[in-house]
Write a protein that holds these residues in place. Structure first.
Motif, PDB file in Angstrom:
ATOM      1  N   LEU A 136      14.749   2.364   0.497  1.00  0.00           N
ATOM      2  CA  LEU A 136      13.701   2.036  -0.469  1.00  0.00           C
ATOM      3  C   LEU A 136      12.966   0.734  -0.178  1.00  0.00           C
ATOM      4  N   ASP A 137      13.211   0.124   0.947  1.00  0.00           N
ATOM      5  CA  ASP A 137      12.525  -1.117   1.305  1.00  0.00           C
ATOM      6  C   ASP A 137      11.532  -0.857   2.433  1.00  0.00           C
ATOM      7  N   LYS A 138      10.462  -1.648   2.441  1.00  0.00           N
ATOM      8  CA  LYS A 138       9.422  -1.575   3.479  1.00  0.00           C
ATOM      9  C   LYS A 138       8.881  -0.156   3.629  1.00  0.00           C
ATOM     10  N   ILE A 139       8.427   0.397   2.502  1.00  0.00           N
ATOM     11  CA  ILE A 139       7.896   1.755   2.474  1.00  0.00           C
ATOM     12  C   ILE A 139       6.394   1.712   2.773  1.00  0.00           C
ATOM     13  N   PRO A 140       5.956   2.361   3.833  1.00  0.00           N
ATOM     14  CA  PRO A 140       4.527   2.334   4.184  1.00  0.00           C
ATOM     15  C   PRO A 140       3.653   2.990   3.118  1.00  0.00           C
ATOM     16  N   ASP A 141       2.420   2.487   3.026  1.00  0.00           N
ATOM     17  CA  ASP A 141       1.367   3.112   2.210  1.00  0.00           C
ATOM     18  C   ASP A 141       1.632   3.100   0.716  1.00  0.00           C
ATOM     19  N   VAL A 142       2.484   2.193   0.234  1.00  0.00           N
ATOM     20  CA  VAL A 142       2.579   1.973  -1.209  1.00  0.00           C
ATOM     21  C   VAL A 142       1.350   1.160  -1.593  1.00  0.00           C
ATOM     22  N   THR A 143       0.446   1.767  -2.349  1.00  0.00           N
ATOM     23  CA  THR A 143      -0.909   1.242  -2.515  1.00  0.00           C
ATOM     24  C   THR A 143      -1.171   0.784  -3.941  1.00  0.00           C
ATOM     25  N   PRO A 144      -1.347  -0.530  -4.158  1.00  0.00           N
ATOM     26  CA  PRO A 144      -1.682  -1.022  -5.497  1.00  0.00           C
ATOM     27  C   PRO A 144      -3.039  -0.489  -5.930  1.00  0.00           C
ATOM     28  N   LEU A 145      -3.117  -0.017  -7.150  1.00  0.00           N
ATOM     29  CA  LEU A 145      -4.366   0.543  -7.654  1.00  0.00           C
ATOM     30  C   LEU A 145      -5.137  -0.495  -8.457  1.00  0.00           C
ATOM     31  N   ARG A 146      -6.324  -0.781  -7.961  1.00  0.00           N
ATOM     32  CA  ARG A 146      -7.254  -1.629  -8.698  1.00  0.00           C
ATOM     33  C   ARG A 146      -8.315  -0.743  -9.337  1.00  0.00           C
ATOM     34  N   ALA A 147      -9.408  -1.303  -9.790  1.00  0.00           N
ATOM     35  CA  ALA A 147     -10.332  -0.557 -10.652  1.00  0.00           C
ATOM     36  C   ALA A 147     -10.853   0.730 -10.020  1.00  0.00           C
ATOM     37  N   SER A 148     -11.243   0.677  -8.754  1.00  0.00           N
ATOM     38  CA  SER A 148     -11.815   1.872  -8.117  1.00  0.00           C
ATOM     39  C   SER A 148     -10.790   2.993  -8.024  1.00  0.00           C
ATOM     40  N   GLY A 149      -9.568   2.665  -7.628  1.00  0.00           N
ATOM     41  CA  GLY A 149      -8.522   3.678  -7.542  1.00  0.00           C
ATOM     42  C   GLY A 149      -8.148   4.235  -8.896  1.00  0.00           C
ATOM     43  N   LEU A 150      -8.091   3.378  -9.915  1.00  0.00           N
ATOM     44  CA  LEU A 150      -7.772   3.847 -11.262  1.00  0.00           C
ATOM     45  C   LEU A 150      -8.847   4.799 -11.772  1.00  0.00           C
ATOM     46  N   ALA A 151     -10.115   4.475 -11.497  1.00  0.00           N
ATOM     47  CA  ALA A 151     -11.208   5.341 -11.946  1.00  0.00           C
ATOM     48  C   ALA A 151     -11.100   6.733 -11.343  1.00  0.00           C
ATOM     49  N   MET A 152     -10.625   6.822 -10.115  1.00  0.00           N
ATOM     50  CA  MET A 152     -10.493   8.109  -9.434  1.00  0.00           C
ATOM     51  C   MET A 152      -9.440   9.001 -10.083  1.00  0.00           C
ATOM     52  N   LEU A 153      -8.603   8.428 -10.947  1.00  0.00           N
ATOM     53  CA  LEU A 153      -7.554   9.198 -11.622  1.00  0.00           C
ATOM     54  C   LEU A 153      -8.024   9.835 -12.923  1.00  0.00           C
ATOM     55  N   LYS A 154      -9.253   9.572 -13.345  1.00  0.00           N
ATOM     56  CA  LYS A 154      -9.720  10.135 -14.611  1.00  0.00           C
ATOM     57  C   LYS A 154      -9.664  11.665 -14.569  1.00  0.00           C
ATOM     58  N   GLY A 155      -9.068  12.237 -15.583  1.00  0.00           N
ATOM     59  CA  GLY A 155      -8.920  13.676 -15.670  1.00  0.00           C
ATOM     60  C   GLY A 155      -7.663  14.216 -15.016  1.00  0.00           C
ATOM     61  N   GLN A 156      -6.929  13.355 -14.317  1.00  0.00           N
ATOM     62  CA  GLN A 156      -5.730  13.798 -13.608  1.00  0.00           C
ATOM     63  C   GLN A 156      -4.485  13.684 -14.490  1.00  0.00           C
ATOM     64  N   THR A 157      -3.523  14.559 -14.234  1.00  0.00           N
ATOM     65  CA  THR A 157      -2.220  14.477 -14.882  1.00  0.00           C
ATOM     66  C   THR A 157      -1.262  13.757 -13.950  1.00  0.00           C
TER      67      THR A 157
END
Length: 255
Positions: A136-157
């Motif tokens: 569980l350490d040094k896992i690639p591509d764990v991506t913090p979501l800022r405003a643009s990424g959060l907006a892309m989740l609208k409508g998603q479950t």
């Protein structure tokens, strides 16, 4: 007259969301869920705007590999609430854009994400002396979501594993530390993402969600958020305002 009608229409729209309506009005029973991890910056006891109690968020039973549904979410299926999402450099929501091969090879299932959600060896299973977090350490591509990424989740479950502490991120290359205790899991639909006006200068958006029951979504296919925008540093981009126009989400089956 036109102004009065516009104000009435806006008020009705807002009330519809509060009463369980949905601007995107997708089915409550979707075909899939999007996988995220969420840390204490968004869901924790005492956090605004909900001020959850310790039992609300399973703080009293938090443990490595804990996957029970958070009690508040279990008790309030269908309710619409707001969640804060942290700050730039201290985000609360994270996408995992790829699954390490080691998660699959450790078993017991032939799917790496399944082995994380029902913890296998090195992913939370075993006795405390079994090095149960070694994968569980040094896992690639764990991506913090800022405003643009959060907006892309609208409508998603969303299906999310919640962490009882901060998820730490390294940049160049982007990787995250997913060690630590989990109070459990949550499921919800993202209804809206708006800029915060009541936080600090670096506060990330407020997200309005409709709570779903984890037991009713756990057997759905889980997708990875493949094109989640990747920050290049802890401070850049300084992305706190949801854009009016944003990329369509790209999803992939989790291996």
């Amino acid at each position: 007259m036109i102004l009065v009608f516009s104000l009435m229409l806006a008020a009705c729209s807002k009330e519809s969301i509060k009463d369980g309506g949905d601007k995107n009005d997708n089915p409550v029973n979707p075909d899939y869920t999007v996988f995220l991890v969420i840390d204490e910056e968004s869901i924790d006891n005492g956090n605004p705007p909900n001020n959850f109690s310790e039992t609300d968020v399973n703080d009293h039973i938090s443990d490595i590999g804990q996957r029970r549904q958070l009690q508040y979410f279990l008790n309030n299926t269908g309710k619409i609430i707001d969640l804060y999402t942290g700050e730039v450099g201290d985000e609360g929501w994270f996408a995992i854009r790829s699954i390490p091969a080691s998660w699959k090879s450790t078993g017991p299932a032939n799917n790496g994400l399944e082995n994380f959600l029902h913890p296998g060896p090195g992913l939370g299973a075993g006795n405390p002396d079994d090095d149960r977090e070694v994968l569980l350490d040094k896992i690639p591509d764990v991506t913090p979501l800022r405003a643009s990424g959060l907006a892309m989740l609208k409508g998603q479950t969303i299906s999310a594993v919640v962490y009882d502490s901060d998820i730490s991120i390294n940049y160049s290359p982007l990787e995250g530390n997913l060690m630590g205790e989990n109070p459990g899991m949550v499921s919800f639909k993202v209804l809206d993402v708006v800029k915060r006006t009541d936080g600090s200068s670096s506060s990330l958006p407020k997200v309005t969600v409709k709570i779903l029951n984890v037991d009713e979504t756990k057997n759905l296919p889980i997708k990875l958020f493949m094109n989640a925008p990747a920050p290049f540093s802890s401070s850049g981009p300084f992305d706190i305002s949801p854009p009016a126009v944003y990329s369509q989400i790209t999803l992939s089956d989790a291996p």
